[in-house]
Structures are given as structure tokens and as C-alpha cells.
Design an enzyme around this catalytic site. Structure first.
Site, PDB file in Angstrom:
ATOM      1  CG  HIS A   1      39.013  30.506  36.606  1.00 40.24           C
ATOM      2  ND1 HIS A   1      38.038  30.259  37.536  1.00 40.24           N
ATOM      3  CD2 HIS A   1      40.057  29.705  36.924  1.00 40.24           C
ATOM      4  CE1 HIS A   1      38.476  29.322  38.375  1.00 40.24           C
ATOM      5  NE2 HIS A   1      39.690  28.979  38.034  1.00 40.24           N
TER       6      HIS A   1
ATOM      7  NE  ARG B   1      42.041  30.658  40.709  1.00 46.00           N
ATOM      8  CZ  ARG B   1      42.215  30.660  42.016  1.00 46.00           C
ATOM      9  NH1 ARG B   1      41.737  31.654  42.729  1.00 46.00           N
ATOM     10  NH2 ARG B   1      42.892  29.705  42.611  1.00 46.00           N
TER      11      ARG B   1
ATOM     12  CE1 TYR C   1      45.575  30.857  36.695  1.00 48.21           C
ATOM     13  CE2 TYR C   1      46.641  29.818  38.565  1.00 48.21           C
ATOM     14  CZ  TYR C   1      45.498  30.124  37.865  1.00 48.21           C
ATOM     15  OH  TYR C   1      44.273  29.714  38.327  1.00 48.21           O
TER      16      TYR C   1
END
Length: 410
Positions: A353, A356, A388
Site C-alpha cells: 500500500h 498505492r 488519500y
């Protein structure tokens, strides 16, 4: 019996050979399996009926024999390869090894029955992903074991919120607030099912409350462009089959921001070389999306498929680099090792991640609409993408407004 043992050894050897084990490793497995079969013959034990307790007896005997021969006890890891060999042998002889534990107590059988029904409900009626089911099942088994040990099977019918709080208190030590909130969510699912099936008369789920969480309170770990470039450059220098595989995986992570499961489940037919596209099945939604097969990714994949991937029948692209050659199921160890080799130490977690998150930041800084970012990352809703936004902290500082009167304070 000797002929049967010889046949088992031959079958074990053939199995390991077809799984592409090194001939030296195959020979070692044969040696350890033969020693175990010889012990069974001396003790007049049938290999088809061997129990885990009898295997433990064999290792106690083998340790005594080692001490008598070398004058010292073996090291802690000494049993690993012999035990692996014996497990493979017994799997061939008995069909399944280790065997299911015998449920001699009615309460144990009842608890197991509840878990089986609950798992079927999660899978067939709710249609949850396998990873989600595994987490829920772990909590269910742990909670039911805890409850039955305290009051027996009949105590389910008198379960109270006070006792649920005691269970949460037992689970709390060592957990962060987010992890404890996940425990509460999983426990609510278990208790809700027990109420639906009539095992708990009162629905206690509204009273199972986890700790308060605040939206976007934690900033996830991420990498900047220079760190990603360093990891890719260091990995590319490794020209071994494992290095080619890891470089291709890291290219996929850095370019598309895929999840770990999406990479592990990527199959040969998902790459359209002529159409220059990549088909991704998103693990959380089971939906498909198509990405353009960019040149760096295509070159890395082609290099691995031609020179690094073991010759196996499996259709998954990424295969373990050592026998048994099966599809990769986890990337954490590989990523952690490649980050360390490049001297990159991100704060917090170091799994797939971090790439990501870095991809999300890159898209945000390129002013890509959130809906498109969510589609690229395989999100179900825009709320998932909102998490995010807090990663682009430098961008937020750049547009920060001056506090009125702040010039008077300076």
C-alpha cells in the site's frame, strides 16, 4: 509393509520432482521419510493410522538419538526439514494431514457447528471476500472459545453486554484504536448472526461500541518519487529470476497502484500484448478494469516471463522463486526486503500500500478528478478515495491562507 513403504517413498520422490524441487532436496526428503518409516516398522505402527502424538514421540526419540551420537542437543531449527518431509509423506498416506482434531466433547462439536454455519452464511448469503471471511471467522472462533470456557454452551443464551465488554477488555491490550474498532465491528457481525439464529435472545449489536475514530486521523505511509526510483533501480540490478520477478511486481505497484491481491491473482491471459492492455480484477469488488500496458511494465513482465518465471502449469504470472513453484500469495516480505536493500525506510507500514498511496498522491497532484482516481484504484465510492487527500500535505500547505493578524505576531 516394506513394499508399501517403498511405494510411498517413490510417490513422495515423484511428487517433489514434479514440483521442481532440487534433486538434493528430494534426496533429503527421501532420507528423512525413510528414517520415519523405519521407526514405524520397529514400533509396529501403521503409517495409515499414525497420529500427531505418535509423530511427536518419533521426534523425541530422534532427539535422544542425536544427543547420544553427538553429545549435544540439536539446534531449535533442526526439526524443520524432517517434519516437513514427514508431513508430506503422511499427506500421501492418509489423504489429509494433519487430521481434523477429534471432537470428543459435545460443546466443542457445537462450537464447530456454529462456526461452519456462520462461515457458510458469510460466503453464500452475504457474498463477502475470502479475506474478510477469514478475519470474521477468526474473531468468531476466538469469541466462542472464550465464552464457552467461561460458562459452557448454555451461556450463549444468557450473554449480556457486560460480558461482551469483558471480552473487548480482554482483546484491547496491545491494540490501536483502529484495530480495536475492527474487533468491535467483527464482534457485532458474530453476535448479530447468533441472534438471527435464535442462539442469543436479545440483539446486543447496538451496544457493542468500539473507540471513537475521526475521519482521516492517520496519515498513511507513502513514498516519494526519489524513493520509488531508488527501489526500482536497486531491484533492477538483481538479474536473478527472483530479481526479475520482483522488478516486474514493483513496476506494477509503482505504475498502477494495485493491491497486493490484484497482483498475486494476475494471470497470463490478463495481459493483452497485441492490444497493449492489462486486465485487473479488483479484489474487494470482484469487478474488472482495463489499464493501458505501459512500456516499462510490459518490458519488465516480458523479461520475467522469458527468463525468470519457472516452467509451471499454473496460469498466475507471479510464481514463487523456490519449490514448490506455486503462485505468490503475499508480497510483504519481498517489498520489505527490496525497500531495505535500497535504503528506503518509510514511516509506518511497508507493504504494497505504500506504492498505492504514492500513486494516489501523484494523481492528486496532477489534478486528476477524484472519480477517475477512484476508478484507477478500484474504489467502490468516492469516500474511499477521500482518505488519500491527506497524503498531499505539501500541496495543502502551499494553498494555506494566512491567519488574520498573524503579521502582528511575527
Amino acid at each position: 509393509m516394506l513394499k508399501l513403504h517403498d511405494e510411498l517413498i517413490a510417490e513422495l520422490s515423484n511428487l517433489l520432482t514434479t514440483q521442481n524441487y532440487n534433486p538434493v532436496v528430494v534426496a533429503n526428503h527421501r532420507l528423512y521419510a525413510r528414517a520415519f518409516l523405519d521407526y514405524l516398522a520397529e514400533c509396529d505402527m501403521q503409517v495409515e493410522t499414525v497420529t500427531p502424538a505418535q509423530v511427536d514421540q518419533y521426534f523425541a526419540y530422534a532427539i535422544r538419538d542425536f544427543e547420544a551420537q553427538y553429545g549435544r542437543p540439536p539446534c531449535a531449527r533442526w526439526q524443520m526439514l524432517p517434519r516437513t518431509s514427514i508431513n508430506k509423506l503422511l499427506r500421501l498416506a492418509q489423504g489429509k494431514w494433519p487430521p481434523e482434531p477429534e471432537m470428543t466433547e459435545p460443546e466443542t462439536a457445537y462450537r464447530q457447528a456454529i462456526c461452519c454455519e456462520y462461515e457458510a452464511w458469510l460466503r453464500d448469503e452475504r457474498g463477502l471476500a475470502s479475506a474478510t471471511i477469514a478475519a470474521l471467522m477468526w474473531e468468531a472462533r476466538n469469541f466462542l472459545r472464550w465464552r464457552f470456557e467461561r460458562g459452557g454452551a448454555a451461556s450463549l443464551g444468557t450473554l449480556s453486554i457486560v460480558e461482551v465488554d469483558l471480552y473487548m477488555d480482554m482483546r484491547a491490550p496491545g491494540l490501536r484504536r483502529k484495530s480495536l474498532a475492527d474487533v468491535a465491528e467483527r464482534l457485532r457481525s458474530v453476535v448479530r448472526y447468533l441472534h438471527r439464529t435464535g442462539r442469543i435472545p436479545t440483539d446486543l449489536t447496538p451496544h457493542i461500541i468500539g473507540p471513537m475514530l475521526y475521519a482521516y486521523e492517520d496519515v498513511p505511509s507513502t513514498l516519494d518519487k526519489s524513493q520509488i526510483a531508488a527501489v526500482l533501480a536497486t531491484t533492477k540490478k538483481d538479474g536473478s529470476p527472483r530479481g526479475m520477478r520482483d522488478f516486474a511486481v514493483l513496476q506494477l505497484l509503482a505504475t498502477y497502484g494495485l493491491r497486493e491481491g490484484e497482483i498475486c491473482r494476475l494471470r497470463l491471459e490478463d495481459v493483452n500484448w497485441r492490444g497493449e492492455s492489462l486486465r485487473i480484477r479488483h479484489t474487494k469488488t470482484n469487478a474488472y478494469s482495463y489499464m493501458p500496458l505501459l512500456a516499462p511494465v510490459g518490458e519488465a513482465l516480458l523479461d520475467y516471463l522469458r527468463h525468470g518465471r519457472p516452467q509451471v502449469e499454473g496460469r498466475e504470472i507471479f510464481i514463487r522463486s523456490c519449490a514448490p513453484y506455486i503462485a505468490m500469495t503475499n508480497l510483504y516480505g519481498m517489498i520489505r526486503g527490496r525497500l531495505a536493500a535500497a535504503g528506503v525506510e518509510p514511516p509506518g507500514k511497508r507493504g504494497a500500500h505504500v506504492f498505492r498511496h504514492a500513486r494516489a498522491v501523484e494523481l492528486l497532484r496532477a489534478s486528476v478528478p477524484q472519480k477517475i482516481i477512484g476508478d484507477v484504484l478500484g474504489h467502490r465510492s468516492i469516500e474511499s478515495t477521500n482518505a488519500y487527500l491527506k497524503l498531499a500535505t505539501d500541496d495543502l500547505r502551499a494553498v494555506a491562507l494566512d491567519v488574520p493578524g498573524s503579521e502582528m505576531l511575527s
